[in-house]
Structure formats: structure tokens, C-alpha cells
Write a protein that holds these residues in place. Structure first.
Motif, PDB file in Angstrom:
ATOM      1  N   UNK A   1       0.844  -1.200   0.000  1.00  0.00           N
ATOM      2  CA  UNK A   1       0.000   0.000   0.000  1.00  0.00           C
ATOM      3  C   UNK A   1       0.876   1.245   0.000  1.00  0.00           C
ATOM      4  N   UNK A   2       0.341   2.347  -0.546  1.00  0.00           N
ATOM      5  CA  UNK A   2       1.214   3.470  -0.832  1.00  0.00           C
ATOM      6  C   UNK A   2       1.023   4.743  -0.055  1.00  0.00           C
ATOM      7  N   UNK A   3      -0.017   4.866   0.774  1.00  0.00           N
ATOM      8  CA  UNK A   3      -0.311   6.202   1.284  1.00  0.00           C
ATOM      9  C   UNK A   3      -0.313   6.324   2.796  1.00  0.00           C
ATOM     10  N   UNK A   4      -1.133   5.555   3.476  1.00  0.00           N
ATOM     11  CA  UNK A   4      -1.370   5.833   4.883  1.00  0.00           C
ATOM     12  C   UNK A   4      -0.403   5.213   5.866  1.00  0.00           C
ATOM     13  N   UNK A   5       0.455   4.309   5.413  1.00  0.00           N
ATOM     14  CA  UNK A   5       1.330   3.623   6.350  1.00  0.00           C
ATOM     15  C   UNK A   5       2.476   4.525   6.803  1.00  0.00           C
ATOM     16  N   UNK A   6       2.916   4.297   8.015  1.00  0.00           N
ATOM     17  CA  UNK A   6       3.957   5.145   8.585  1.00  0.00           C
ATOM     18  C   UNK A   6       5.240   5.084   7.776  1.00  0.00           C
ATOM     19  N   UNK A   7       5.588   3.895   7.257  1.00  0.00           N
ATOM     20  CA  UNK A   7       6.800   3.783   6.451  1.00  0.00           C
ATOM     21  C   UNK A   7       6.654   4.520   5.123  1.00  0.00           C
ATOM     22  N   UNK A   8       5.434   4.559   4.556  1.00  0.00           N
ATOM     23  CA  UNK A   8       5.226   5.314   3.309  1.00  0.00           C
ATOM     24  C   UNK A   8       5.476   6.800   3.528  1.00  0.00           C
ATOM     25  N   UNK A   9       4.974   7.301   4.652  1.00  0.00           N
ATOM     26  CA  UNK A   9       5.159   8.718   4.969  1.00  0.00           C
ATOM     27  C   UNK A   9       6.638   9.017   5.218  1.00  0.00           C
ATOM     28  N   UNK A  10       7.355   8.074   5.839  1.00  0.00           N
ATOM     29  CA  UNK A  10       8.798   8.238   6.017  1.00  0.00           C
ATOM     30  C   UNK A  10       9.491   8.389   4.667  1.00  0.00           C
ATOM     31  N   UNK A  11       9.173   7.511   3.712  1.00  0.00           N
ATOM     32  CA  UNK A  11       9.823   7.572   2.397  1.00  0.00           C
ATOM     33  C   UNK A  11       9.514   8.894   1.694  1.00  0.00           C
ATOM     34  N   UNK A  12       8.325   9.414   1.917  1.00  0.00           N
ATOM     35  CA  UNK A  12       7.939  10.668   1.261  1.00  0.00           C
ATOM     36  C   UNK A  12       8.636  11.882   1.871  1.00  0.00           C
ATOM     37  N   UNK A  13       9.353  11.691   2.974  1.00  0.00           N
ATOM     38  CA  UNK A  13      10.028  12.836   3.593  1.00  0.00           C
ATOM     39  C   UNK A  13      11.061  13.475   2.673  1.00  0.00           C
ATOM     40  N   UNK A  14      11.460  12.776   1.605  1.00  0.00           N
ATOM     41  CA  UNK A  14      12.384  13.397   0.647  1.00  0.00           C
ATOM     42  C   UNK A  14      11.799  14.693   0.084  1.00  0.00           C
ATOM     43  N   UNK A  15      10.468  14.783   0.010  1.00  0.00           N
ATOM     44  CA  UNK A  15       9.836  15.985  -0.534  1.00  0.00           C
ATOM     45  C   UNK A  15      10.111  17.179   0.373  1.00  0.00           C
ATOM     46  N   UNK A  16       9.781  17.048   1.648  1.00  0.00           N
ATOM     47  CA  UNK A  16       9.969  18.145   2.578  1.00  0.00           C
ATOM     48  C   UNK A  16      11.431  18.468   2.832  1.00  0.00           C
ATOM     49  N   UNK A  17      12.283  17.445   2.875  1.00  0.00           N
ATOM     50  CA  UNK A  17      13.708  17.677   3.083  1.00  0.00           C
ATOM     51  C   UNK A  17      14.300  18.489   1.935  1.00  0.00           C
ATOM     52  N   UNK A  18      13.958  18.110   0.710  1.00  0.00           N
ATOM     53  CA  UNK A  18      14.415  18.884  -0.448  1.00  0.00           C
ATOM     54  C   UNK A  18      13.872  20.300  -0.410  1.00  0.00           C
ATOM     55  N   UNK A  19      12.582  20.422  -0.118  1.00  0.00           N
ATOM     56  CA  UNK A  19      11.947  21.743  -0.116  1.00  0.00           C
ATOM     57  C   UNK A  19      12.603  22.669   0.893  1.00  0.00           C
ATOM     58  N   UNK A  20      12.934  22.153   2.075  1.00  0.00           N
ATOM     59  CA  UNK A  20      13.589  22.976   3.099  1.00  0.00           C
ATOM     60  C   UNK A  20      14.929  23.488   2.606  1.00  0.00           C
ATOM     61  N   UNK A  21      15.707  22.612   1.968  1.00  0.00           N
ATOM     62  CA  UNK A  21      17.005  23.028   1.431  1.00  0.00           C
ATOM     63  C   UNK A  21      16.835  24.039   0.295  1.00  0.00           C
TER      64      UNK A  21
END
Length: 449
Positions: free
Chosen positions: A216-236
Motif C-alpha cells: 500500500x502506498x499512502x497511509x502507512x507510517x513507512x510510506x510517509x517516512x519515504x515521502x520525507x524526501x519531498x519536505x527535506x528537499x523543499x527545506x534546502x
């Protein structure tokens, strides 16, 4: 020069006020409708990523190599959109639509396929709403030499047949849900065209297929962890331009897009002892789990066999009205997002389908980029925050918004919008009340004791 692709994911778990409420096994659970036990077996590393309060996790080399084919993704100041909506502060856009899936979903699909492949799984099975997740998983499976089977919400597949074609181009088998392949569809446990049913079909199909696993791709805690690349890039990227964001906005189906853009900002601020930006989850007014739902234990799919998770929900049995924002038509929010909403760390706003597509049209003309209808919900919420006005919380500095995907396979929705053929179906209060009436609220059992 663009910042580098993050080599580590960042977890928000160490920065929550309290541990996530544990899942519960339903007393009547354990059958897929045909007398078979249903269990979703996760690779151990995904279990660790969901449960351990560890802040940083290394991105595997194979996944990082795949990320570098399309990351870092663009971030720009949307000056044209600012003018169109009367913004009083800058609007910064992080765009995730430039990969084969057309959305942010590929970030976790690649990671999950990698871990499942290492665990010896030969086939991944999933359910998908608008089709971005199904496409992402099909692409990831193709990259790692795995088979892929996708159950896609039938009305969405009918409207967007080329999503199915693209998945098949990538080697996947695609079935419209409800299908004739599963007991959960034949039994009528969920009579509607819903993401919950598509997921339920995938769970059942995977349970009876040797060498297969549900993914599954959306609601799982590990999925949200993997998506952190979005916010990390955006902050930089913001820092490289000397900019800050007083509010971070993303649309919410179950929560991976919103979690990916927003939660790294919460983690960074909490770690530094500063005040986090306003985190705003934009959801569909037809599926308003965070703004009108209850914080309760509910199931994640239509099989009736999944563990009960603590989530904001409008009830897994609720028949969700049809809309073009299929990726948002899910009854519950991720347990991480739900816990943060319950703690007052996440705000929620419900956006009508017409308002979302109007924002998408304005963004297309102003920024020369066509957003998915789901992303239009985030853009509408961001426009309200940036422009201010009655009933809108004030925001400091600028607004960062994630445009989670492109809308080139959603032009049918925009055509109906342009022709004035769309309307919104917000849930009736009494119907919503009935849908959640039998659910145990989080903390309710402890209070009774």
C-alpha cells in the motif's frame, strides 16, 4: 544550483507528543470472506521504520540511484498564481509530477519494491484510486523485476483508461474494482466504487496467491517516512533562496503527500526548539475525515479483516460520493497524521471539487503547469492562506504547497468543470453520524475502565 537528493529519510516519530496508539485485532477478524486467514506480511525493515522512534534512515543505494533519475524535483515561487489569487505573502510550489507515475507516489513505491524484492516476494498486489499509486508500483516492480497486479477503482479507470494502459505498458495486470475475482467484491460488503474496496480486493487476492504480497502506498507510517524526501528537499531549496514558509500545505487522501511535504518541517522545528509552521491538510469536502470525522478505531479496507487502527475517519462503511478526486476518496487518515491532528499539530480544511478545479485552472494559466484535481485542493487551500480574509488563519512568511501530481490524465474532469457540469456532494450530518456510530473512540476504553 539545486540541492542534492537526500540520502536519508527523516522520521517524525521521535517528535510526537506520545507514542502512536497500537493497532487492535478485531474479534471477528481473520477471514477473507472465503474462510481463509488474511495477514499482511511486511518486510522487517518496513516494520522497523513504522515502529522505532529513530530519526534518520539511510536510503538504500539502489533506491537512491532510482531517485536521482527524477529528483530533486522543482521548487519555485508561483508569482503568477500569487497575482491571480490576490496573495499577500509568497506562494512556493514543490512539484512532484515529473516522473513516470506523474505523482509523488513513486518515492515510496521504489522503496517498498526494493524491500519486498529483498524479502523474496515475486509479485506485489495493490489497490489504487486515481491510478497514480498503481502506476508508481507498476514502474517500481518493473525496475526490480517483479510482477504487479493492480485493482483500480472502476469509475476512475473508466474515466482515465490511459492510466490502465500505462500500467500495462509497465507490465502490470489491471482489474477494475469491483471485479469478479474476489469474494469481498462478490459479497457486497462494500457496494460502492471506493478505494477501500479496491484495497480489500488486493488484500484478498494477495493472501491466496503464492509468492505475492499486498503493498500500500499512502497511509502507512513507512510510506510517509519515504515521502520525507519531498519536505527535506523543499527545506534546502527554500534556504538556498533565503526564503521561509509560515504554512505548509498538502492534499490528503490517506496522508503520504501531506506527510511528505509537512512533517520534516515539524521534525526540524521541534528538534531545534522553535515553533513549527502551520501544517494544513487539504481534503475533499466529500470525504472530510480530518475536518468532520471522529478519532476512533476503524478498519483500513473492505475485507473486514484488517487490524483496527486509530485514525480520523468518517467510517469504513460510509459510501463515499463519486468525484474526480479519486485519490482523496478514502475514509480515513494515516495514524501519524491523525495523532498529530488530535494533538493540535495539524490543521484541516475541506475543499469542494469545484473550488479545487477552479484553483487548478488558475494555476495552469498562471504557472503553465497542469495540476491533478487532488493537487487542486491543496492549491485552493494555499490560496486562501496566502490571501487571508474572513475565517482564514493568518500565516507568517510564505506558504509552501505541494503539487503532488500532473493532471494530463484528468482533462475529462477539467472539461466537465469548464462546461459547468460538476457539483459537490458533502456528506449529510446524520449519515455521517450513523457511519461512525459503532466505532470505539480513541481513549474511550480507558475512560470506561
Amino acid at each position: 544550483m539545486n540541492p542534492a537528493v537526500p540520502t536519508r529519510w527523516r522520521s517524525v516519530l521521535p517528535h510526537l507528543d506520545a507514542p502512536l496508539p497500537p493497532d487492535r485485532t478485531q474479534q471477528a477478524a481473520g477471514s477473507d470472506g472465503a474462510g481463509r486467514s488474511v495477514q499482511v506480511n511486511l518486510p522487517l525493515e518496513l516494520v522497523r521504520q513504522s515502529t522505532q522512534p529513530r530519526e534518520y534512515w539511510d536510503v538504500p543505494a539502489e533506491v537512491l540511484e532510482a531517485y536521482r533519475r527524477y529528483r530533486p524535483t522543482p521548487l519555485w515561487r508561483a508569482r503568477g498564481f500569487e497575482k491571480a489569487v490576490g496573495a499577500r505573502v509568497p506562494i512556493w510550489v514543490k512539484y512532484e509530477g515529473g516522473n513516470i507515475s506523474g505523482s509523488h507516489k513513486l518515492n515510496t513505491a521504489l522503496a517498498q519494491a526494493y524491500y519486498y524484492h529483498r524479502a523474496g516476494v515475486r509479485e506485489l498486489v495493490t489497490g489504487t484510486g486515481a491510478g497514480q499509486w498503481g502506476t508508481a508500483l507498476a514502474a517500481a516492480c518493473a525496475l526490480f523485476g517483479m510482477e504487479c497486479t493492480v485493482f483500480m477503482v472502476g469509475t476512475s479507470l473508466q474515466r482515465k483508461p490511459y492510466r490502465g494502459v500505462l500500467m500495462r505498458m509497465l507490465g502490470a495486470r489491471v482489474h477494475a474494482s469491483p471485479s469478479s475475482l474476489t469474494e469481498v467484491a462478490r459479497s457486497g460488503q462494500d457496494s460502492g466504487n471506493s478505494l477501500s474496496l479496491a484495497i480489500g480486493e488486493a488484500v484478498e487476492y494477495a493472501a491466496r496467491t503464492e509468492g505475492a504480497a499486498f503493498c500500500i502506498g499512502s497511509g502507512e507510517t513507512y510510506s510517509i517516512l519515504h515521502q520525507s524526501v519531498i519536505g527535506l528537499e523543499a527545506a534546502d531549496q527554500l534556504a538556498a533562496q533565503g526564503a521561509t514558509a509560515g504554512a505548509v500545505v498538502g492534499c490528503v487522501g490517506a496522508g503520504s503527500n501531506f506527510g511528505g511535504i509537512a512533517l520534516p518541517f515539524h521534525a526540524a522545528a521541534t528538534a531545534a526548539g522553535t515553533t513549527p509552521p502551520l501544517l494544513v491538510a487539504a481534503e475533499s469536502s466529500s470525504t472530510p475525515k480530518l475536518s468532520r470525522g471522529v478519532y476512533a478505531y476503524d478498519r483500513t479496507d473492505a475485507t473486514g479483516t484488517s487490524p483496527l487502527e486509530a485514525m480520523y475517519t468518517i467510517g469504513s462503511a460510509y459510501t463515499i460520493p463519486d468525484s474526480h478526486s479519486a485519490g482523496l476518496r478514502y475514509h480515513g487518515a494515516a495514524k501519524v497524521i491523525s495523532a498529530m491532528r488530535h494533538a493540535g499539530q495539524v490543521e484541516a480544511v475541506a475543499v469542494d471539487q469545484v473550488d479545487a478545479l477552479a484553483a487548478g485552472k488558475a494555476f495552469t494559466a498562471a504557472e503553465m503547469t497542469l495540476p491533478a484535481p487532488e493537487s487542486g485542493h491543496a492549491l485552493a487551500a494555499a490560496a486562501r492562506l496566502a490571501a487571508g480574509g474572513d475565517g482564514v488563519p493568518p500565516t507568517r512568511d510564505g506558504v509552501l504547497v505541494c503539487v503532488s501530481g500532473h493532471g494530463y490524465l484528468d482533462l475529462g474532469a477539467y472539461e466537465q468543470f469548464l462546461n459547468g457540469e460538476l457539483s459537490d456532494q458533502a456528506p449529510d450530518p446524520q449519515t455521517l453520524l450513523a457511519a461512525v456510530g459503532g466505532l470505539e473512540r480513541v481513549g474511550e476504553l480507558a475512560v470506561r475502565r
